[in-house]
Design a protein around this motif. Structure first.
Motif, mmCIF file in Angstrom:
data_model
loop_
_atom_site.group_PDB
_atom_site.id
_atom_site.type_symbol
_atom_site.label_atom_id
_atom_site.label_comp_id
_atom_site.label_asym_id
_atom_site.label_seq_id
_atom_site.Cartn_x
_atom_site.Cartn_y
_atom_site.Cartn_z
ATOM 1 N N ASP A 201 0.829 -1.210 0.000
ATOM 2 C CA ASP A 201 0.000 0.000 0.000
ATOM 3 C C ASP A 201 0.862 1.258 0.000
ATOM 4 O O ASP A 201 0.583 2.214 -0.733
ATOM 5 C CB ASP A 201 -0.936 0.026 1.212
ATOM 6 N N ARG B 80 -0.616 5.709 5.747
ATOM 7 C CA ARG B 80 -0.235 4.294 5.884
ATOM 8 C C ARG B 80 1.057 4.143 6.688
ATOM 9 O O ARG B 80 1.183 3.221 7.495
ATOM 10 C CB ARG B 80 -0.083 3.694 4.486
ATOM 11 N N GLU C 186 -6.403 8.077 4.896
ATOM 12 C CA GLU C 186 -6.499 7.290 3.665
ATOM 13 C C GLU C 186 -7.788 7.453 2.860
ATOM 14 O O GLU C 186 -7.717 7.564 1.635
ATOM 15 C CB GLU C 186 -6.265 5.813 3.965
ATOM 16 N N ASP D 208 -7.689 8.367 -0.997
ATOM 17 C CA ASP D 208 -8.164 7.488 -2.063
ATOM 18 C C ASP D 208 -9.114 8.220 -3.013
ATOM 19 O O ASP D 208 -9.042 8.040 -4.231
ATOM 20 C CB ASP D 208 -8.852 6.252 -1.482
ATOM 21 N N ARG E 85 -9.510 -0.253 -2.233
ATOM 22 C CA ARG E 85 -8.915 0.144 -0.960
ATOM 23 C C ARG E 85 -9.872 1.054 -0.186
ATOM 24 O O ARG E 85 -10.000 0.928 1.026
ATOM 25 C CB ARG E 85 -7.571 0.847 -1.201
#
Length: 157
Positions: A17, A68, A76, A80, A121
Motif C-alpha cells: 500500500d 499508511r 487514507e 483514495d 482500498r
C-alpha cells in the motif's frame, strides 16, 4: 494460518500500500512537471486540467502514504478519493487516444486498473475503519482520530 505468517503477510500488504501511494505521488509529479506533448495536444484549450489532475494525484498519493506509514488511517479515505479523481481525469484524457496505438490502449487499461484498485482500498477502509457501536458523526470522527491501525487486523474466531 499460523500467527507469525499472518503477521508477515499483513505487514507485506502494508508495504505494498505504501509503495502504491508513492507511485501515485510520483505520477502526480510526472503529470505536473513532465506532461507529455501528446497529452498537451489532447488538452488543447483545457490545459487547466493538468494541474488539477496532478494536484489530485499529489494529494492522494502524499496523504495516503503518510496515513499508511504513520498508521493514522483517517487520512487514507480522502486520499483514495483524490487519487481516484486524478486517475479518472487521466483515464478520460488517455481514452481519447485509446485506439490510436497498442501502447495507448495498454496505458489506458493500466490507469483503469489503478482506479479500480484505489476504489477497492476505499471500500476496504470503510469496512475495517468503522465501529458498528459508534453511531453519531462526531463520535465516529473522534474514534477515527483516536485509533491507529496495526499491521494485523483483530480476529474474532
Amino acid at each position: 494460518m499460523p500467527e507469525r505468517k499472518r503477521r508477515a503477510l499483513e505487514a507485506t500488504i502494508r508495504i505494498i500500500d505504501i509503495v502504491a501511494y508513492f507511485i501515485i505521488f510520483v505520477g502526480g509529479c510526472y503529470a505536473l512537471f513532465f506532461t507529455p506533448d501528446s497529452v498537451q495536444r489532447e488538452l488543447s484549450g483545457a490545459e487547466w486540467l493538468v494541474p488539477l489532475w496532478a494536484g489530485f494525484l499529489l494529494v492522494g498519493g502524499g496523504m495516503g502514504m503518510v496515513g499508511r506509514i504513520t498508521r493514522i488511517w483517517i487520512l487514507e479515505p480522502p486520499a483514495d478519493v483524490a487519487a481516484i479523481a486524478g486517475a479518472a481525469i487521466y483515464f478520460v484524457v488517455l481514452g481519447n487516444t485509446l485506439f490510436q496505438s497498442v501502447t495507448a490502449g495498454v496505458a489506458t487499461t493500466l490507469v483503469f486498473y489503478a482506479i479500480i484498485q484505489m476504489f477497492r482500498r476505499y471500500i476496504e477502509l470503510q469496512i475495517f475503519g468503522t465501529d458498528p457501536k459508534v453511531h453519531s458523526f462526531t463520535d465516529r470522527i473522534a474514534e477515527s482520530l483516536r485509533r491507529r491501525t496495526a499491521n494485523v487486523a483483530a480476529r474474532e474466531e
